[in-house]
Design a protein around this motif. Structure first.
Motif, PDB file in Angstrom:
ATOM      1  N   ASP A  77       0.863  -1.199   0.000  1.00 45.89           N
ATOM      2  CA  ASP A  77       0.000   0.000   0.000  1.00 45.89           C
ATOM      3  C   ASP A  77       0.891   1.238   0.000  1.00 45.89           C
ATOM      4  O   ASP A  77       0.664   2.194  -0.754  1.00 45.89           O
ATOM      5  CB  ASP A  77      -0.872   0.061   1.269  1.00 45.89           C
ATOM      6  N   GLU A 100      -6.090   7.363  -1.024  1.00 47.01           N
ATOM      7  CA  GLU A 100      -6.615   6.599   0.107  1.00 47.01           C
ATOM      8  C   GLU A 100      -5.629   6.609   1.276  1.00 47.01           C
ATOM      9  O   GLU A 100      -6.028   6.568   2.440  1.00 47.01           O
ATOM     10  CB  GLU A 100      -6.870   5.148  -0.322  1.00 47.01           C
ATOM     11  N   GLU A 101      -4.350   6.655   0.972  1.00 51.14           N
ATOM     12  CA  GLU A 101      -3.324   6.535   2.017  1.00 51.14           C
ATOM     13  C   GLU A 101      -2.872   7.870   2.587  1.00 51.14           C
ATOM     14  O   GLU A 101      -1.946   7.922   3.393  1.00 51.14           O
ATOM     15  CB  GLU A 101      -2.114   5.756   1.483  1.00 51.14           C
ATOM     16  N   ASP A 122      -6.757   5.258  -5.450  1.00 53.21           N
ATOM     17  CA  ASP A 122      -6.556   4.171  -4.495  1.00 53.21           C
ATOM     18  C   ASP A 122      -5.342   3.423  -5.041  1.00 53.21           C
ATOM     19  O   ASP A 122      -5.452   2.703  -6.030  1.00 53.21           O
ATOM     20  CB  ASP A 122      -7.804   3.270  -4.478  1.00 53.21           C
ATOM     21  N   LEU A 124      -3.510   0.930  -4.150  1.00 51.63           N
ATOM     22  CA  LEU A 124      -3.576  -0.538  -4.205  1.00 51.63           C
ATOM     23  C   LEU A 124      -4.902  -0.971  -3.607  1.00 51.63           C
ATOM     24  O   LEU A 124      -5.169  -0.727  -2.432  1.00 51.63           O
ATOM     25  CB  LEU A 124      -2.403  -1.165  -3.462  1.00 51.63           C
ATOM     26  N   ASP A 125      -5.716  -1.565  -4.447  1.00 51.40           N
ATOM     27  CA  ASP A 125      -7.046  -2.014  -4.023  1.00 51.40           C
ATOM     28  C   ASP A 125      -7.027  -3.524  -3.833  1.00 51.40           C
ATOM     29  O   ASP A 125      -6.514  -4.252  -4.679  1.00 51.40           O
ATOM     30  CB  ASP A 125      -8.073  -1.635  -5.092  1.00 51.40           C
ATOM     31  N   SER A 127      -6.256  -4.969  -0.502  1.00 55.90           N
ATOM     32  CA  SER A 127      -5.134  -5.238   0.415  1.00 55.90           C
ATOM     33  C   SER A 127      -5.172  -6.634   1.033  1.00 55.90           C
ATOM     34  O   SER A 127      -4.118  -7.230   1.268  1.00 55.90           O
ATOM     35  CB  SER A 127      -5.134  -4.219   1.547  1.00 55.90           C
TER      36      SER A 127
HETATM   37 MN    MN Z   1      -6.259   0.594  -1.178  1.00 57.90          MN
END
Ligand code: MN
Ligand code: AHG
Ligand code: MN
Length: 366
Positions: A77, A100-101, A122, A124-125, A127
Motif C-alpha cells: 500500500d 486513500e493513504e 486508491d 492498491l485495491d 489489500s
Molecule cells: Mn487501497
C-alpha cells in the motif's frame, strides 16, 4: 501477433487527442505518468516475497502503521502510494492529488510547476489479497482543478475535490493479475490494454468494452447479510431461490474481495457487484470510498454501457462531502442494477406482509 498490429497506449492517446485540436498534450502526458506508476507497481507486485514486499508496513520503531481509514497499511500500500505520488508530482500537469493513504490533499512540492488537473487514487485495491497472491489493482480518477486554484497556483483544500463523478475527465484501473491490464475511459467509451512485458508497453487488446445488459452472476460479501437493508435482502434471496423463485432462473455467486478484479470480470462478461450501505456500523455509510473507488469505477462502468448506483441514485450524481467518505455501491449489468434500484424505490413491506416463502427459505433471514 506482431507488436506493429496493435496500438500502444501512447498511440491511442495521440489518436484520441486529434479530436481536440486545441489540446496541448498535457493530459496525455498525465495519463502516461499514471500508466508508468502502474507499471512500476506491477513489477513490484510480481516479485512478491522474493523482493520482501509482502506483509505489513512498519514505522521506524517497528510498529504497524495505520491509515486514515483506521486500516493497517501493507508494505505494498505504502510503496504503491509512493510510486503514484512521485511519478506524478513533477510533471507540471497537476494542481494536487488525493489518495486513500493520505489523510489530506497532497500539495505539489514548490520546486515543481502546478497544472490544471486533480489526480485522485486508491494506489492498491484489495489489500487483503496481497499476501495470498490473488489479483489486486490500482484505481484512479482525473478531475479539473477549480479555476481560482489553477489561476493562483494556491495550495488545495479538501473541498476542491468535492466534485460529483459526472465531472470526471478520465478514470481507469490497473489490474495486477495473470496479466497486467489498464482499463481506461476518457469519456468516449472504454478501452482495455494489456502490458506486453517484453517491451514494457500497454498494448490495446480490448478496443471497446461493452458490458452485457443481462447476467446470471452476482457478487456480494454474504457474511454481512444480517446487516443488509430489505431491498438488498430481497434481491439476494431471489437470486438464491433461482429457478424456484421470482426470477425463474439460476444465479451464480462470486466474491474475490478485490473490487478491481470483480469489476474486471463484470467488464468482460457481465455481472452485478454489491457493497451496499448496511447497518453494521452507524458511522459508515458503506464500505467503499466515493472519490477514489466508486466514482472512477462508476464512470468506467457507465461508459461501458453498464449502470453504477448507490442503490437509489446514480453514483456519479452524488455530491461528495468528505475526501474519504464511504458510500453504498452497486454496479454492473444495466438491467440487474435497475432492478435493484426499483426494489429500493418500492415501499418496504411490514414484517407480517413479507412473503412467507422468503421468511422460511431464506438463507439470510433475520
Ligand atoms: Mn487501497
Ligand atoms: P482496499 O484494499 O483499497 O482497502 O479496498 C478493499 C475493498 C474492495 O476492493 C473490496 O471489494 C472490499 O474492500 C472487500 O471487502 P470485504 O473485506 O468486506 O470483503
Ligand atoms: Mn480499495
Amino acid at each position: 501477433m506482431p507488436i506493429t498490429h496493435r496500438l500502444t497506449l501512447t498511440q491511442y492517446l495521440i489518436q484520441e487527442r486529434r479530436r481536440y485540436p486545441n489540446s496541448k498534450g498535457e493530459f496525455n502526458a498525465l495519463i502516461l505518468d499514471v500508466a508508468l506508476a502502474c507499471k512500476a507497481i506491477a513489477r513490484t507486485v510480481a516479485f512478491g516475497e522474493l523482493a520482501g514486499v509482502l506483509g505489513n508496513h512498519s514505522a521506524d520503531d517497528g510498529d504497524k502503521t495505520i491509515n486514515v481509514q483506521g486500516e493497517v497499511q501493507k508494505k505494498l500500500d505504502v510503496m504503491s502510494n509512493n510510486y503514484f505520488i512521485h511519478l506524478n508530482e513533477w510533471g507540471g500537469h497537476l494542481a494536487g492529488m488525493a489518495s486513500e493513504e493520505e489523510e489530506l490533499p497532497y500539495q505539489i512540492p514548490a520546486q515543481y510547476p502546478r497544472g490544471k488537473y486533480l489526480l485522485v487514487f486508491d494506489p492498491l485495491d484489495g489489500s487483503s489479497n496481497i499476501d495470498v497472491n490473488v489479483s489486486i489493482g490500482s484505481i484512479f480518477s482525473i478531475l479539473r482543478a477549480p479555476e481560482d486554484a489553477i489561476a493562483s497556483g494556491r495550495d488545495l483544500v479538501e473541498a476542491d475535490f468535492f466534485q460529483p463523478g459526472v465531472k470526471q475527465v478520465a478514470a481507469g484501473y490497473a489490474l495486477y493479475g495473470p496479466t497486467t491490464m489498464l482499463i481506461l475511459t476518457l469519456g468516449n467509451g472504454v478501452s482495455g490494454f494489456t502490458l506486453d512485458p517484453t517491451v514494457g508497453e500497454f498494448m490495446q487488446t480490448h478496443p471497446s468494452i461493452k458490458i452485457p445488459e443481462d447476467t446470471n452472476e452476482f457478487a456480494i460479501n454474504a457474511s454481512n447479510s444480517r446487516f443488509w437493508e430489505y431491498p438488498i435482502k430481497r434481491y439476494v434471496d431471489e437470486c438464491l431461490a433461482g429457478k424456484t423463485g421470482a426470477r425463474g432462473r439460476d444465479f451464480n455467486m462470486r466474491w474475490i474481495a478485490s473490487m478491481v478484479a470483480e469489476a474486471h470480470r463484470i467488464m468482460m462478461r457481465g455481472g452485478v457487484f454489491l457493497y451496499p450501505r448496511d447497518n453494521k456500523d452507524p458511522n459508515m455509510a458503506g464500505r467503499l470510498r466515493l472519490l477514489y473507488e466508486a466514482n472512477p469505477m462508476g464512470f468506467l462502468i457507465e461508459q461501458a454501457g453498464g449502470r453504477a448506483s448507490t442503490g437509489s441514485e446514480p453514483i456519479l450524481n452524488v455530491q461528495p462531502t468528505g475526501l474519504h467518505q464511504r458510500i453504498g455501491f452497486v454496479f454492473g449489468s444495466k438491467n440487474e442494477v435497475e432492478r435493484i434500484e426499483r426494489y429500493h424505490a418500492e415501499p418496504v413491506p411490514k414484517k407480517d406482509d413479507i412473503n412467507p416463502l422468503f421468511a422460511e427459505r431464506s438463507l439470510f433471514r433475520d
